[in-house]
Enzyme design. Structure first.
Site, short mmCIF file in Angstrom:
data_model
loop_
_atom_site.label_atom_id
_atom_site.label_comp_id
_atom_site.label_asym_id
_atom_site.label_seq_id
_atom_site.Cartn_x
_atom_site.Cartn_y
_atom_site.Cartn_z
N GLY A 1 0.82 -1.20 0.00
CA GLY A 1 0.00 0.00 0.00
C GLY A 1 0.86 1.24 0.00
N GLY A 2 0.23 2.37 0.14
CA GLY A 2 0.93 3.63 0.12
C GLY A 2 1.97 3.74 1.21
CG PHE A 3 1.21 5.34 4.26
CD1 PHE A 3 2.07 6.40 4.02
CD2 PHE A 3 -0.15 5.55 4.13
CE1 PHE A 3 1.59 7.63 3.65
CE2 PHE A 3 -0.64 6.78 3.76
CZ PHE A 3 0.22 7.82 3.52
N GLY A 4 3.12 1.07 3.22
CA GLY A 4 3.83 -0.13 3.67
C GLY A 4 3.30 -1.38 3.01
CB VAL B 1 -0.80 -5.77 3.28
CG1 VAL B 1 -1.84 -6.53 4.08
CG2 VAL B 1 -1.12 -4.28 3.30
CE LYS C 1 -1.66 0.61 5.91
NZ LYS C 1 -2.90 1.35 5.68
CG ASP D 1 -6.33 6.64 -1.58
OD1 ASP D 1 -6.57 6.89 -2.79
OD2 ASP D 1 -5.34 5.99 -1.22
#
Ligand SMILES: *[C@@H]1O[C@H](CO)[C@@H](O)[C@H](O)[C@H]1NC(C)=O
Ligand SMILES: *[C@@H]1O[C@H](CO)[C@@H](O)[C@H](O)[C@H]1NC(C)=O
Ligand SMILES: *[C@@H]1O[C@H](CO)[C@@H](O)[C@H](O)[C@H]1NC(C)=O
Ligand SMILES: *[C@@H]1O[C@H](CO)[C@@H](O)[C@H](O)[C@H]1NC(C)=O
Ligand SMILES: *[C@@H]1O[C@H](CO)[C@@H](O)[C@H](O)[C@H]1NC(C)=O
Ligand SMILES: *[C@@H]1O[C@H](CO)[C@@H](O)[C@H](O)[C@H]1NC(C)=O
Ligand SMILES: *[C@@H]1O[C@H](CO)[C@@H](O)[C@H](O)[C@H]1NC(C)=O
Ligand SMILES: *[C@@H]1O[C@H](CO)[C@@H](O)[C@H](O)[C@H]1NC(C)=O
Ligand SMILES: *[C@@H]1O[C@H](CO)[C@@H](O)[C@H](O)[C@H]1NC(C)=O
Length: 843
Positions: free
Chosen positions: A535-538, A540, A554, A651
């Protein structure tokens, strides 16, 4: 021509035939020697109304009716033979020997299609059409004065309520005047909707569908119906409620009789007041019921109250809790609420004053106009089955007594106006309420602002806490962790319940903290083979706890500058959100630089994995796709309106919609979501985050976001699900056009079904799919104001009602972001440069 003339048993001097009919001597009356045939009309003395035969809509049947004579658009106000039409134009209206008015075919006068049912003493009757629209049969008696009314159409209304007409009962004769809808625009026959009085308890006006109540205008409070707060004295008409030992009815009169403003019950089951606007030469509707979902009878069940704006639609009354909590949070409210605690019955019970609402259904109430409000209260308190009371007449200080014995049904709040209700509650509730009234949050107006700023303050406080956390390590950590949990408790227990105006029953949603080694073991030390996506921040990962339960982890990337902010955001938001269509957070883990969110595991991954894959998307038939669309819509609605906070997701996209094993969609990734105050409409950010193709124009270009920017993204998602194409994919025919543009072009040419994913192979109902696409287009309209709210989206998707026509969607956005055409769009690309655009890679 009249084969049975000799047998004309009751017909009096019946001369009717197309050739030899004598016309009415006085144009508004019909005497026994006269008749009217199809094609002739009778006009009232002031020219307001005409009587004659007509065919409604595209029907070829003929009906005898009354309509507005002055209004060019034929508007029928009354129909005689509504259930027995004529096949052809052979209709005749005449007065029979016995004084009855009959409608028949000229070829068969022995068998009238319709007839009044009166008996008279003499044969000097006459029929007259008054300028009020009332058709009257007079008995002249011996004197022939025509003063005794034998029959009048106002006593037998069809679907229209005209000035001067009594709607309701004659208690002596049992006559009940009710409105009954047409079956359709083409058929004035008795339809399923009726509008009438219910005499039980304090009398109320109801709109029924068949025998089930659909909408309740409610009881009369001395000035107006409790369900219609806007029904204050009008300068256009007077409105009266009459309840005597003989009669119970309402009646209204126009102050200026040349203004036409009748009330109509239409074939779709809505009651309107419509007014003829001569200037525009058309009818304009200025009151309509049911008007919103709260208007539907019993929408929130017993002891539930309905509100339309910004908060959860249904709430339990103070002192009550949902009867079936699971259904209730799934927005299935019809089971209603039950008491939290049993009543003391005289020991400690009391009353809470609820203001600004529609009084509950009074069919189970008792009325005594002679009591004072204090006597009313005492009486109610002394009888344990009395659940609430209110004044019978709100004029002045309020007087009289309505007391309810039984479940309180169909309560709603109004944004303006409304009545007071005194609700019986137990001692604990009474004390809690008294504390609230005395306490800090005394002034309701301040609550929203205070709590919002408190929460913002808290977030800042927590942020600084995290700053510390990241610097000091090791032994400090346990304490920090505790502190975080404590902060959470603080938020969940104190502030959230304060935000919720009604009492929270204290459920503590503390999230479990999960030790890092547990997570490491579950994911086999974050093994790449367990990786589900990025994902955008890391990243999964899939994991399996020692008890066999599958989880999704996540892991926020260490070097993501925004990681911590998003972590907190997501944690705080999602911990309090519970909805079938939102992914559920099971816990979190925090150690040194590791920040992890633990979710329920979704075996079917995410929506993009299906809809953009040419093999997998054939697994989704139309039904399934529709269910997924509805599921996403409900999830977004919950974020926008039904949860205790207003949340903008910011989003929404296919990869953020996860699918469980039954393919039920779950919205995920709240890293960028924002909390809005209840009354906040839009906000501005100078860091635009989002994903190509899903961003609304005002957000991408000016950084403005609101619920309508989520609606835009939802619209894109909907079109993607139906077409199996990505919005920002190029189309071969026109490389500058995205999916929205493509759908819009097809829509304009009425070829919109061409966009539908070919793997659905016509296994769908064209009108359902095009309805869905129309909703999608409404959501992606250029102007945020034009876009519907999620409430309307769900309503439009679920109902066959007529929808607005979409305006031009936002077509330019894609070009600007792609750096194409920006000079020709007129908007210019400079506005884009004023904000930083951080576009996240889709997973
Ligand atoms: C009554 O008068 C109207 C015009 O005002 C006319 O159109 C109509 O035919 C007349 N009806 C009869 C029955 O003469
Ligand atoms: C009249 O119109 C309705 C739709 O409004 C349609 O269902 C019906 O078939 C039409 N009837 C005739 C006789 O054209
Ligand atoms: C209408 O037409 C049908 C057949 O066309 C006939 O059976 C029926 O009797 C007619 N009804 C009237 C009222 O004329
Ligand atoms: C006509 O009225 C009489 C009493 O006035 C009643 O008994 C009878 O049922 C009525 N007939 C119809 C068809 O309504
Ligand atoms: C009705 O009126 C006619 C004259 O117009 C008269 O001959 C007849 O007796 C009257 N019938 C009754 C029942 O009054
Ligand atoms: C209506 O009138 C009846 C009879 O006069 C009376 O018993 C009843 O209480 C009245 N109801 C209201 C709501 O005024
Ligand atoms: C009544 O309404 C008509 C049409 O709008 C207008 O011309 C007329 O002046 C009004 N009469 C009064 C008394 O207001
Ligand atoms: C209310 O008071 C009036 C007189 O003031 C009396 O006639 C009437 O019977 C009373 N009604 C009830 C229900 O007590
Ligand atoms: C309470 O009121 C109801 C409805 O009027 C009545 O049936 C019941 O007997 C009353 N109970 C007591 C204890 O007075």
């Amino acid at each position: 021509m009249f084969p049975h003339t000799c047998l004309c048993f009751l017909l009096f001097q019946f001369y009717a035939s197309a050739a030899s009919t004598s016309t009415a001597s006085s144009n508004d009356t019909l005497t026994p020697t006269e008749s009217i045939i199809d094609g002739q009309i009778i006009v009232s003395a002031g020219n307001n109304y005409a009587l004659g035969f007509f065919s409604p809509g595209n029907s070829s049947y003929r009906y005898l009716g009354i309509w507005f004579h002055k209004i060019p658009e034929t508007t029928v106000v009354w129909v005689a033979n509504r259930d027995n039409p004529l096949n052809d134009s052979s209709g005749v209206v005449s007065l029979a020997l016995d004084g009855n008015l009959i409608v028949s075919s000229s070829s068969d006068q022995r068998h009238p299609l319709w007839s009044t049912n009166v008996s008279i003493s003499s044969n000097t009757t006459a029929m007259k059409l008054l300028n009020s629209g009332n058709l009257i049969l007079y008995d002249g008696g011996k004197s022939g004065n025509m003063n005794k009314v034998l029959w009048q159409s106002f006593d037998h209304p069809t679907h229209m309520y005209l000035p001067g007409m009594k709607l309701g009962f004659n208690k002596k004769t049992g006559l009940n005047r009710v409105l009954i809808s047409w079956r359709s625009k083409n058929d004035p026959g008795r339809g399923i909707y009726s509008y009438r009085f219910d005499r039980r308890g304090s009398p109320q006006q109801f709109l029924y569908k068949g025998s089930a109540p659909l909408y309740r205008a409610g009881s009369w409070n001395g000035q107006r119906f409790t369900g219609i707060p806007q029904m204050t004295q009008s300068y256009l008409f007077s409105y009266e409620f009459v309840n005597t030992s003989d009669e119970l009815y309402t009646i209204y009169e126009m102050y200026n009789s040349s203004i036409f403003s009748p009330i109509v019950l239409d074939d779709s089951g809505a009651v309107h007041r419509m007014t003829w606007i001569e200037k525009n030469r058309q009818w304009s509707i200025f009151y309509s019921a049911p008007n919103d979902r709260c208007d539907y009878y019993g929408h929130c069940g017993a002891y539930g109250s309905c509100r339309t704006v910004n908060t959860a639609e249904c709430d339990c009354l103070p002192g009550f809790q949902p009867k079936s909590p699971t259904d209730w949070y799934l927005t299935e409210w019809s089971d209603g609420c039950v008491r939290k605690r049993t009543l003391g019955c005289g020991k400690g019970d009391g009353f809470l004053k609820l203001a600004g609402l529609k009084l509950p259904d009074t069919s189970i109430s008792l009325v005594n106009k002679n009591l004072s409000l204090n006597e009313c209260k005492r009486g109610c308190l002394n009888n344990c089955s009395c659940t609430a009371y209110a004044p019978a007449d709100i004029t002045g200080e309020g007087s009289g007594c309505v007391a309810w014995f039984g479940n309180l049904m169909d309560i709603r709040y109004f944004s303006e106006g409304g009545d007071h209700l005194f609700l019986r509650v137990d001692a604990v509730e009474l004390a809690a309420q008294a504390r609230k009234d005395k306490g800090f949050f005394h002034n309701k107006g301040k609550v929203a602002i205070l709590t919002v700023s408190l929460v913002v303050g808290l977030l800042l406080f927590m942020a600084s806490g995290y700053g510390l956390l990241e610097k000091r390590k090791g032994s400090m950590e346990k304490r920090q962790r505790r502190r975080m949990i404590l902060s959470f408790d603080f938020i969940t227990n104190e502030k959230f319940s304060a935000m919720n105006e009604l009492e929270d029953n204290g459920t503590n949603l503390e999230l479990p903290f999960i030790e890092l080694d547990v997570v490491v073991a579950a994911t086999e030390n974050f093994s790449p083979s367990n990786k589900l996506g990025e994902g955008g921040f890391g990243v999964v990962y899939k994991g399996r706890l020692s008890n066999g339960k599958e989880i999704a982890v996540k892991r926020l990337s260490k070097n993501s500058g925004q990681g911590m902010e998003e972590f907190k955001n997501e944690l705080i938001l999602i911990a309090r959100l519970q909805h079938r269509n939102l992914v559920r957070l099971l816990g979190y883990s925090l150690q040194e630089e590791e920040k992890m969110l633990i979710y329920e595991y979704m075996p079917n991954k995410s929506l993009d994995y299906f809809i953009f894959d040419k093999n997998k998307r054939s697994l989704l038939d139309w039904r399934k796709r529709f269910e997924i669309i509805m599921g996403i819509a409900r999830g977004v609605l919950y974020l926008h309106e039904d949860s205790r906070l207003r949340i903008i997701h910011r989003d929404l996209k296919a990869s953020n919609v996860l699918l469980d094993k039954e393919m039920i969609p779950k919205i995920s990734d709240f890293g960028m979501a924002r909390i809005f105050g209840r009354d906040q409409i839009q906000a501005n950010t100078n860091i635009v985050v989002g994903t190509y193709g899903y961003m609304s124009p005002e957000y991408a270009m000016q950084g403005l976001f609101s619920i309508k920017s989520d609606v835009f993204s939802f619209g894109v998602l909907l079109l993607e699900i139906l077409s199996g194409k990505k919005n920002n994919e190029y189309f071969d025919e026109d490389p500058s056009m995205n999916l929205i543009g493509h759908v819009w072009e097809l829509w304009k040419e009425d070829r919109v079904l061409e966009i539908v994913d070919s793997t659905m192979a016509n296994n769908y109902l064209a009108h359902e799919v095009s309805r869905c696409i129309q909703v999608g287009l409404l959501c992606v309209q250029e102007s945020a104001l034009d876009r519907p709210t999620m409430t309307s989206v769900i309503f439009m998707l679920g109902n066959e009602k007529k929808m607005p026509t979409p305006n031009q969607p936002s077509l330019i956005i894609n070009r600007i972001l792609r750096g194409q055409d920006s000079s020709t769009t007129g908007t210019g690309s400079s506005s884009v440069n004023e904000v930083t655009i951080t576009v996240l890679d889709p997973r």
